[in-house]
Design a protein around this motif. Structure first.
Motif, PDB file in Angstrom:
ATOM      1  N   HIS A 324     -15.575  57.226  35.899  1.00 12.95           N
ATOM      2  CA  HIS A 324     -14.948  57.678  37.152  1.00 12.95           C
ATOM      3  C   HIS A 324     -15.979  57.661  38.271  1.00 12.95           C
ATOM      4  O   HIS A 324     -17.162  57.345  38.033  1.00 12.95           O
ATOM      5  CB  HIS A 324     -14.355  59.076  36.971  1.00 12.95           C
ATOM      6  N   LEU A 325     -15.551  58.058  39.457  1.00 14.54           N
ATOM      7  CA  LEU A 325     -16.411  57.843  40.617  1.00 14.54           C
ATOM      8  C   LEU A 325     -17.613  58.785  40.700  1.00 14.54           C
ATOM      9  O   LEU A 325     -18.515  58.546  41.493  1.00 14.54           O
ATOM     10  CB  LEU A 325     -15.604  57.820  41.918  1.00 14.54           C
ATOM     11  N   ASP A 326     -17.673  59.800  39.842  1.00 17.13           N
ATOM     12  CA  ASP A 326     -18.848  60.668  39.843  1.00 17.13           C
ATOM     13  C   ASP A 326     -19.858  60.285  38.751  1.00 17.13           C
ATOM     14  O   ASP A 326     -20.828  61.021  38.525  1.00 17.13           O
ATOM     15  CB  ASP A 326     -18.430  62.139  39.672  1.00 17.13           C
ATOM     16  N   VAL A 327     -19.620  59.163  38.054  1.00 21.17           N
ATOM     17  CA  VAL A 327     -20.585  58.669  37.046  1.00 21.17           C
ATOM     18  C   VAL A 327     -20.783  57.174  37.294  1.00 21.17           C
ATOM     19  O   VAL A 327     -19.852  56.398  37.113  1.00 21.17           O
ATOM     20  CB  VAL A 327     -20.048  58.877  35.609  1.00 21.17           C
ATOM     21  N   ASP A 328     -21.966  56.782  37.717  1.00 20.72           N
ATOM     22  CA  ASP A 328     -22.148  55.342  37.974  1.00 20.72           C
ATOM     23  C   ASP A 328     -22.477  54.607  36.666  1.00 20.72           C
ATOM     24  O   ASP A 328     -22.634  55.225  35.611  1.00 20.72           O
ATOM     25  CB  ASP A 328     -23.200  55.105  39.070  1.00 20.72           C
ATOM     26  N   ALA A 329     -22.591  53.286  36.774  1.00 19.28           N
ATOM     27  CA  ALA A 329     -22.767  52.470  35.559  1.00 19.28           C
ATOM     28  C   ALA A 329     -24.051  52.852  34.828  1.00 19.28           C
ATOM     29  O   ALA A 329     -24.086  52.905  33.586  1.00 19.28           O
ATOM     30  CB  ALA A 329     -22.772  50.991  35.930  1.00 19.28           C
ATOM     31  N   ALA A 330     -25.116  53.137  35.593  1.00 15.32           N
ATOM     32  CA  ALA A 330     -26.390  53.478  34.953  1.00 15.32           C
ATOM     33  C   ALA A 330     -26.239  54.767  34.144  1.00 15.32           C
ATOM     34  O   ALA A 330     -26.725  54.857  32.999  1.00 15.32           O
ATOM     35  CB  ALA A 330     -27.477  53.632  36.011  1.00 15.32           C
ATOM     36  N   ALA A 331     -25.564  55.757  34.719  1.00 17.24           N
ATOM     37  CA  ALA A 331     -25.373  57.027  34.003  1.00 17.24           C
ATOM     38  C   ALA A 331     -24.482  56.819  32.784  1.00 17.24           C
ATOM     39  O   ALA A 331     -24.743  57.379  31.702  1.00 17.24           O
ATOM     40  CB  ALA A 331     -24.768  58.072  34.939  1.00 17.24           C
ATOM     41  N   ALA A 332     -23.447  56.010  32.935  1.00 14.85           N
ATOM     42  CA  ALA A 332     -22.557  55.757  31.789  1.00 14.85           C
ATOM     43  C   ALA A 332     -23.349  55.097  30.659  1.00 14.85           C
ATOM     44  O   ALA A 332     -23.211  55.473  29.489  1.00 14.85           O
ATOM     45  CB  ALA A 332     -21.383  54.875  32.221  1.00 14.85           C
ATOM     46  N   CYS A 333     -24.209  54.129  30.999  1.00 11.31           N
ATOM     47  CA  CYS A 333     -25.013  53.455  29.970  1.00 11.31           C
ATOM     48  C   CYS A 333     -25.987  54.428  29.323  1.00 11.31           C
ATOM     49  O   CYS A 333     -26.198  54.407  28.112  1.00 11.31           O
ATOM     50  CB  CYS A 333     -25.774  52.275  30.578  1.00 11.31           C
ATOM     51  N   ARG A 334     -26.566  55.296  30.134  1.00  8.11           N
ATOM     52  CA  ARG A 334     -27.482  56.307  29.592  1.00  8.11           C
ATOM     53  C   ARG A 334     -26.715  57.204  28.609  1.00  8.11           C
ATOM     54  O   ARG A 334     -27.215  57.552  27.532  1.00  8.11           O
ATOM     55  CB  ARG A 334     -28.072  57.130  30.758  1.00  8.11           C
ATOM     56  N   GLY A 335     -25.496  57.571  28.986  1.00  9.06           N
ATOM     57  CA  GLY A 335     -24.653  58.381  28.092  1.00  9.06           C
ATOM     58  C   GLY A 335     -24.435  57.665  26.770  1.00  9.06           C
ATOM     59  O   GLY A 335     -24.549  58.265  25.692  1.00  9.06           O
ATOM     60  N   ALA A 336     -24.152  56.364  26.840  1.00  9.14           N
ATOM     61  CA  ALA A 336     -23.915  55.590  25.604  1.00  9.14           C
ATOM     62  C   ALA A 336     -25.187  55.533  24.762  1.00  9.14           C
ATOM     63  O   ALA A 336     -25.137  55.624  23.526  1.00  9.14           O
ATOM     64  CB  ALA A 336     -23.439  54.192  25.960  1.00  9.14           C
ATOM     65  N   GLU A 337     -26.343  55.408  25.427  1.00 10.22           N
ATOM     66  CA  GLU A 337     -27.614  55.368  24.672  1.00 10.22           C
ATOM     67  C   GLU A 337     -27.821  56.677  23.903  1.00 10.22           C
ATOM     68  O   GLU A 337     -28.253  56.664  22.748  1.00 10.22           O
ATOM     69  CB  GLU A 337     -28.790  55.142  25.630  1.00 10.22           C
ATOM     70  N   ILE A 338     -27.505  57.792  24.558  1.00 11.78           N
ATOM     71  CA  ILE A 338     -27.676  59.091  23.888  1.00 11.78           C
ATOM     72  C   ILE A 338     -26.730  59.186  22.680  1.00 11.78           C
ATOM     73  O   ILE A 338     -27.108  59.664  21.601  1.00 11.78           O
ATOM     74  CB  ILE A 338     -27.470  60.241  24.900  1.00 11.78           C
ATOM     75  N   LEU A 339     -25.502  58.679  22.848  1.00 11.91           N
ATOM     76  CA  LEU A 339     -24.560  58.696  21.720  1.00 11.91           C
ATOM     77  C   LEU A 339     -25.087  57.807  20.585  1.00 11.91           C
ATOM     78  O   LEU A 339     -24.949  58.138  19.402  1.00 11.91           O
ATOM     79  CB  LEU A 339     -23.168  58.236  22.174  1.00 11.91           C
ATOM     80  N   CYS A 340     -25.707  56.682  20.955  1.00  7.91           N
ATOM     81  CA  CYS A 340     -26.308  55.793  19.939  1.00  7.91           C
ATOM     82  C   CYS A 340     -27.393  56.544  19.170  1.00  7.91           C
ATOM     83  O   CYS A 340     -27.485  56.449  17.934  1.00  7.91           O
ATOM     84  CB  CYS A 340     -26.916  54.556  20.584  1.00  7.91           C
ATOM     85  N   GLU A 341     -28.245  57.281  19.916  1.00 12.18           N
ATOM     86  CA  GLU A 341     -29.329  58.031  19.256  1.00 12.18           C
ATOM     87  C   GLU A 341     -28.760  59.060  18.283  1.00 12.18           C
ATOM     88  O   GLU A 341     -29.251  59.227  17.172  1.00 12.18           O
ATOM     89  CB  GLU A 341     -30.202  58.734  20.312  1.00 12.18           C
ATOM     90  N   LEU A 342     -27.700  59.735  18.739  1.00  6.06           N
ATOM     91  CA  LEU A 342     -27.074  60.744  17.882  1.00  6.06           C
ATOM     92  C   LEU A 342     -26.536  60.102  16.616  1.00  6.06           C
ATOM     93  O   LEU A 342     -26.707  60.626  15.503  1.00  6.06           O
ATOM     94  CB  LEU A 342     -25.908  61.400  18.618  1.00  6.06           C
ATOM     95  N   ALA A 343     -25.879  58.958  16.773  1.00 10.47           N
ATOM     96  CA  ALA A 343     -25.301  58.274  15.609  1.00 10.47           C
ATOM     97  C   ALA A 343     -26.412  57.814  14.668  1.00 10.47           C
ATOM     98  O   ALA A 343     -26.285  57.926  13.444  1.00 10.47           O
ATOM     99  CB  ALA A 343     -24.448  57.093  16.074  1.00 10.47           C
ATOM    100  N   ALA A 344     -27.504  57.307  15.264  1.00 16.78           N
ATOM    101  CA  ALA A 344     -28.606  56.799  14.437  1.00 16.78           C
ATOM    102  C   ALA A 344     -29.236  57.930  13.628  1.00 16.78           C
ATOM    103  O   ALA A 344     -29.690  57.735  12.504  1.00 16.78           O
ATOM    104  CB  ALA A 344     -29.650  56.122  15.322  1.00 16.78           C
ATOM    105  N   SER A 345     -29.259  59.154  14.223  1.00 12.07           N
ATOM    106  CA  SER A 345     -29.867  60.284  13.503  1.00 12.07           C
ATOM    107  C   SER A 345     -28.848  60.891  12.527  1.00 12.07           C
ATOM    108  O   SER A 345     -29.143  61.883  11.873  1.00 12.07           O
ATOM    109  CB  SER A 345     -30.362  61.337  14.487  1.00 12.07           C
ATOM    110  N   ARG A 346     -27.638  60.276  12.464  1.00 11.67           N
ATOM    111  CA  ARG A 346     -26.556  60.745  11.574  1.00 11.67           C
ATOM    112  C   ARG A 346     -26.232  62.221  11.789  1.00 11.67           C
ATOM    113  O   ARG A 346     -25.808  62.914  10.873  1.00 11.67           O
ATOM    114  CB  ARG A 346     -26.934  60.558  10.102  1.00 11.67           C
ATOM    115  N   SER A 347     -26.515  62.705  13.022  1.00 14.00           N
ATOM    116  CA  SER A 347     -26.295  64.138  13.240  1.00 14.00           C
ATOM    117  C   SER A 347     -24.920  64.399  13.803  1.00 14.00           C
ATOM    118  O   SER A 347     -24.299  63.542  14.306  1.00 14.00           O
ATOM    119  CB  SER A 347     -27.336  64.692  14.175  1.00 14.00           C
TER     120      SER A 347
END
Ligand SMILES: Cc1ncc(COP(=O)(O)O)c(C=O)c1O
Length: 347
Positions: A324-347
């Protein structure tokens, strides 16, 4: 949680921009219950024109827009043919049963459906059935992950409805996203429907407001139901001004949200044990925790929140992220990276 989380729960979380607030402060107002608010009247005319419908009515929420439209089309005991997981059925507190006294029949799987699915769900007007009276389409489909209805499918479904004497309603809470992503004007997407509901408080970023559009006769009928539901507002021009501002400034830019969602999904596809539902057509991304070593969706969302990323669990192992308009593409990608880290740590 961090002070400034990346909030991907919904496109409803946006806050009015300074320009929008200024437009609200400057709005000319009057008593809309008397039909005397010039800004509300301007918004209603503008939305009716954008949707190619004769008239429109301003209401506080998408749920009220849906419910007064449902009431306008049906009698208690009627059957409504609707896609699986439609907002009207899933997230409106049972209002269809409470207020209109209708039953719903799901057609197809995953939110979108075909005439053959309508054939399967149809109930004739005989003494033992609740007669099917209304065909309900949600475009984009939230449950399907922001999918856009292919226009030939809309045409086929609306032709089916006409041939079977059923009314047609389009829940276009995110019709603006469908229009921008498909390159078709909203009026074209709405043309075959007898009534349409649209929201200003989702991707368009207004704080409040939805509209129902249709023929003058239909709008007159649902105006009464708005009153019955307590939706008559007085100097509502302050809110309508936000809607007019949103249509002017925030419609075309929805393409950026679609691009952010696409890029978010691209990053998230690299997360181990996570499957991103395809296709990502607009601003909604659904993803499943397919590796059973990952926690359930609610726990995963809670852990993501601790890391400053907000996503919504929408099933036992399914989550939803919305750009949405309060989250730009860079922030959205950063969010996805954090989710990737969480998944990788199986937490
Ligand atoms: C498809 C759809 N229709 C209707 C609504 C209802 O809107 P509101 O939250 O303004 O009641 C929503 C809300 O998210 C929605 O996604």
């Amino acid at each position: 949680m961090t002070a400034h989380p990346i909030d991907l729960r919904s496109d409803t979380v946006t806050k009015p921009s300074p320009g929008m607030r200024e437009a609200m402060a400057r709005a000319e107002v009057g008593d809309d219950v008397y039909g005397e608010d010039p800004t509300v009247n301007a918004l209603q005319d503008r939305v009716a024109a954008l949707l190619g419908q004769q008239a429109a009515l301003f209401v506080p929420s998408g749920s009220m827009a849906n419910q007064i439209a449902l009431k306008g089309h049906t009698q208690p005991g009627d059957d409504v043919l609707i896609g699986e997981g439609s907002h009207n059925w899933l997230y409106e507190a049972g209002a269809g049963a409470i207020i209109s006294g209708v039953q719903f029949t799901f057609c197809g799987r995953g939110g979108l459906y075909e005439p053959a699915d309508l054939d399967a769900g149809y109930k004739a007007d005989d003494h033992s059935s609740a007669p099917s009276r209304l065909v309900w389409v949600e475009n984009t489909s939230n449950f399907a992950g922001g999918r856009i209805w292919p226009q030939p499918q809309v045409e086929a479904v609306c032709a089916w409805a006409r041939a079977h004497g059923c009314g047609t309603h389009l829940d276009g809470a995110r019709l603006w996203n469908a229009a921008v992503a498909s390159g078709r004007p909203p009026a074209e997407l709405a043309a075959l429907f007898e009534s349409v509901s649209v929201c200003l408080s989702k991707g368009l970023g207004a704080p409040v407001g939805s509209l129902v559009a249709g023929t003058r006769v239909f709008i007159r009928r649902v105006h009464r139901w708005r009153k019955v539901m307590g939706g008559g507002m007085r100097q509502a021009g302050i809110l309508a001004a936000a809607g007019l501002y949103a249509l002017e400034h925030n419609l075309i830019r929805l393409a950026q949200d679609h691009e952010s969602a696409r890029r978010f999904a691209e990053v998230l596809r690299t997360a181990p044990g996570v499957r991103v539902a395809d296709p990502v057509e607009t601003n909604i991304v659904l993803f499943d925790l397919v590796d059973l070593r990952l926690p359930a969706a609610a726990d995963f969302a809670a852990r993501a929140r601790e890391r400053g990323v907000l996503v919504n669990p929408v099933g036992a192992r399914r989550l939803r992220a919305v750009t949405h308009l309060d989250v730009d593409a860079a922030a959205a990608c950063r969010g996805a990276e954090i989710l990737c880290e969480l998944a990788a740590s199986r937490s």
